[in-house]
Design a protein around this motif. Sequence first.
Motif, PDB file in Angstrom:
ATOM      1  N   PHE A 201       0.861  -1.188   0.000  1.00  0.00           N
ATOM      2  CA  PHE A 201       0.000   0.000   0.000  1.00  0.00           C
ATOM      3  C   PHE A 201       0.892   1.231   0.000  1.00  0.00           C
ATOM      4  CE2 PHE A 201      -2.275   3.443   2.145  1.00  0.00           C
ATOM      5  CZ  PHE A 201      -3.480   3.452   1.449  1.00  0.00           C
ATOM      6  N   LEU A 202       0.494   2.246  -0.775  1.00  0.00           N
ATOM      7  CA  LEU A 202       1.278   3.481  -0.883  1.00  0.00           C
ATOM      8  C   LEU A 202       0.397   4.684  -0.598  1.00  0.00           C
ATOM      9  CD1 LEU A 202       3.864   5.065  -1.676  1.00  0.00           C
ATOM     10  CD2 LEU A 202       3.074   4.954  -4.053  1.00  0.00           C
ATOM     11  N   ALA A 203       0.815   5.508   0.350  1.00  0.00           N
ATOM     12  CA  ALA A 203       0.166   6.789   0.623  1.00  0.00           C
ATOM     13  C   ALA A 203       1.014   7.894   0.007  1.00  0.00           C
ATOM     14  CB  ALA A 203       0.023   7.007   2.127  1.00  0.00           C
ATOM     15  N   ILE A 204       0.358   8.779  -0.730  1.00  0.00           N
ATOM     16  CA  ILE A 204       1.045   9.939  -1.315  1.00  0.00           C
ATOM     17  C   ILE A 204       0.393  11.197  -0.746  1.00  0.00           C
ATOM     18  CG2 ILE A 204       1.745  11.113  -3.432  1.00  0.00           C
ATOM     19  CD1 ILE A 204       1.445   8.517  -4.939  1.00  0.00           C
ATOM     20  N   PRO A 205       0.840  11.626   0.445  1.00  0.00           N
ATOM     21  CA  PRO A 205       0.272  12.843   1.022  1.00  0.00           C
ATOM     22  C   PRO A 205       0.786  14.080   0.302  1.00  0.00           C
ATOM     23  CG  PRO A 205       1.978  11.967   2.454  1.00  0.00           C
ATOM     24  CD  PRO A 205       1.852  11.019   1.307  1.00  0.00           C
ATOM     25  N   PRO A 239      -4.359  15.454   0.986  1.00  0.00           N
ATOM     26  CA  PRO A 239      -3.511  16.436   1.683  1.00  0.00           C
ATOM     27  C   PRO A 239      -2.958  15.885   2.987  1.00  0.00           C
ATOM     28  CG  PRO A 239      -5.589  17.418   0.986  1.00  0.00           C
ATOM     29  CD  PRO A 239      -5.736  15.935   0.803  1.00  0.00           C
ATOM     30  N   GLY A 240      -1.748  16.314   3.314  1.00  0.00           N
ATOM     31  CA  GLY A 240      -1.130  15.907   4.564  1.00  0.00           C
ATOM     32  C   GLY A 240       0.360  15.707   4.389  1.00  0.00           C
ATOM     33  N   ALA A 241       1.018  15.150   5.365  1.00  0.00           N
ATOM     34  CA  ALA A 241       2.431  14.757   5.303  1.00  0.00           C
ATOM     35  C   ALA A 241       2.854  14.177   6.650  1.00  0.00           C
ATOM     36  CB  ALA A 241       3.336  15.909   4.893  1.00  0.00           C
ATOM     37  N   TYR A 279      -3.956  25.894   3.799  1.00  0.00           N
ATOM     38  CA  TYR A 279      -2.845  25.004   3.422  1.00  0.00           C
ATOM     39  C   TYR A 279      -3.294  23.725   2.715  1.00  0.00           C
ATOM     40  CZ  TYR A 279      -0.797  28.038   6.972  1.00  0.00           C
ATOM     41  OH  TYR A 279      -0.421  29.138   7.704  1.00  0.00           O
ATOM     42  N   GLU A 280      -4.579  23.632   2.372  1.00  0.00           N
ATOM     43  CA  GLU A 280      -5.069  22.444   1.682  1.00  0.00           C
ATOM     44  C   GLU A 280      -5.894  22.833   0.471  1.00  0.00           C
ATOM     45  OE1 GLU A 280      -4.974  19.843   5.824  1.00  0.00           O
ATOM     46  OE2 GLU A 280      -6.833  19.901   4.671  1.00  0.00           O
ATOM     47  N   ASN A 392      -5.041  20.885   9.035  1.00  0.00           N
ATOM     48  CA  ASN A 392      -6.221  20.062   9.266  1.00  0.00           C
ATOM     49  C   ASN A 392      -5.925  18.581   9.113  1.00  0.00           C
ATOM     50  OD1 ASN A 392      -9.056  19.097   9.155  1.00  0.00           O
ATOM     51  ND2 ASN A 392      -8.597  18.913   6.979  1.00  0.00           N
ATOM     52  N   CYS A 393      -5.237  18.196   8.040  1.00  0.00           N
ATOM     53  CA  CYS A 393      -5.016  16.772   7.797  1.00  0.00           C
ATOM     54  C   CYS A 393      -3.963  16.172   8.718  1.00  0.00           C
ATOM     55  CB  CYS A 393      -4.678  16.523   6.325  1.00  0.00           C
ATOM     56  SG  CYS A 393      -6.147  16.555   5.273  1.00  0.00           S
ATOM     57  N   ASN A 394      -3.014  16.973   9.211  1.00  0.00           N
ATOM     58  CA  ASN A 394      -2.125  16.475  10.264  1.00  0.00           C
ATOM     59  C   ASN A 394      -2.949  16.068  11.480  1.00  0.00           C
ATOM     60  OD1 ASN A 394       0.495  18.972   9.651  1.00  0.00           O
ATOM     61  ND2 ASN A 394       0.168  16.993   8.691  1.00  0.00           N
ATOM     62  N   THR A 395      -3.869  16.940  11.869  1.00  0.00           N
ATOM     63  CA  THR A 395      -4.769  16.684  12.992  1.00  0.00           C
ATOM     64  C   THR A 395      -5.661  15.476  12.729  1.00  0.00           C
ATOM     65  OG1 THR A 395      -4.827  18.928  13.905  1.00  0.00           O
ATOM     66  CG2 THR A 395      -6.826  17.637  14.134  1.00  0.00           C
ATOM     67  N   LEU A 396      -6.290  15.471  11.567  1.00  0.00           N
ATOM     68  CA  LEU A 396      -7.265  14.432  11.231  1.00  0.00           C
ATOM     69  C   LEU A 396      -6.633  13.042  11.210  1.00  0.00           C
ATOM     70  CD1 LEU A 396     -10.149  13.734  10.278  1.00  0.00           C
ATOM     71  CD2 LEU A 396      -9.386  14.230   7.942  1.00  0.00           C
ATOM     72  N   GLY A 397      -5.491  12.927  10.533  1.00  0.00           N
ATOM     73  CA  GLY A 397      -4.852  11.622  10.408  1.00  0.00           C
ATOM     74  C   GLY A 397      -4.422  11.037  11.736  1.00  0.00           C
TER      75      GLY A 397
END
Length: 507
Positions: A201-205, A239-241, A279-280, A392-397
């Motif tokens: 599985f590959l995530a591309i944030p 979005p994220g990292a 930022y998203e 937001n996505c740092n928080t969400l993930g």
Amino acid sequence: MMKIMYIPIDERPCNTTYVDMIAATNPEIQLVMPPQNILGYKKKPANRVEIWNWIQQELPNTNALILSIEMFIYGGLIPSRLHSMSEEEASLWINRIVQIHENYPDLPIYASNVIMRTPKYSSDDEEPDYYADWGREIFLRAYLMDKKTRVNLTEEEENLLKDLVKKIPEQFIEDYERRRHFNLEINKKIIELVADGVIHFLAIPQDDSAEFGYTAMDQKVVISKREDLRLYKKIHMYPGADEVGATLLARAYNELKQQKPKIFPIWSSTLGPQLIPLYEDRPFYESLKAHILAAGCQLTLDAKDADIILAYNTPGRVMQESWDQKKKDVTYTSFRNLLTFVNQINDFVRMGKHVIVADSAYANGGDRELITLLDEEGVLDQLLSYKGWNTNCNTLGTTISQGVIGLNGDEEKIKYNLIYHLLDDYFYQAEIRMEMVDEFLPKYNLNYFDLKDKADIVNRERDKRLFQRFNNIIKHSFTDIKIKELKTFAPWNRMFEVGIHLTLEKF
């Protein structure tokens, strides 16, 4: 017990400590990570040879491998933006991923590989040296070139583009574009490893996304490659990292357990699901769906059927930075109702539901009003997770990951995580950080990006403020716990992030 090997994207607490704390809440998980001293330091690459040797030693009896391509190939996230790597050297490290699969064919590899970002501002804190003087212009040039190709430019924009092309030194553009092209080729080769069955599985944030520009152009290439190979389910882009390690931990755990926890969202505002956070590049609800899927969970519209209730705190209509709460936009009140939101959270907690909070009403820190209301209800310490940091996505993930891993987990360690993130995400990021930048750093001729040789002084002042602020604000929660020791450090000798050494004790 399941042994999960974790190679983080870099050495900062958000990518190491956060994930380790999440894993520690679940007695079924043994998370193993390379020693901190070989993970590099900001622009200094990690010792990849030592990491490879460590991986070789730990692979036996490992049940899943979470692998950051940035760390494994380049030596870290920031080094991936600065390197002068040859194709031969990159091929060596890619072949080592293949070697892992060949030697351990039943070991699932969960990888992450970001598309190189292009900041909108001029700063060399995390970019090449010339980005300090030309960063904004480099971003704008590519933004306008891409926009011209896709939707045309106004006459004013055409003139600005011509001026930028003339003004920016050609050697900087050549250096920047050469590295972007190199990294994009790595992105494509990693996708091919998914097609070959090497990577499970590959995530591309997507880090700091923009509608047009270098990153958007690279995204189109990556999306096209994924579509050509029909890898929609095995490669997720969103979005994220910095949350990606936590997300992959949740996915690995869920797949090893052969489960798909159901998540039911509740919202603090009517417009929240449709708003696009700072930022998203997409609405809150689209990121919610993406992160739930990436974590190996499923969205449900039936609260009774849900394993986890996700309480999503979003803006009313306008999103601001967390440190602007004293002058917050009126729509934070008129376009949302936090009393209703907190009542819903309280009701679900009293029903025995596991509630996690994604505090994304502001960027780069938590919401004081929400935390105060949760404390007044005496429900703050009954949550399964609270997160409210950076984007937001740092928080969400990270909050979804904590929800998954912490189900039926260790109650004391869950409360430790809650207190840690209240200290970090709200009290430091939203309040104390900018207070100290304005009031304290000028006394020592320091700035946001450089604490020079005065980090110890800054840390002691921060420790004092955090301790006092927590004890003054949190009145009705964690009444059987007190902070015994609180010591902070500056991971990259700047104010942006903080590391916390925290010891709690029961009364």
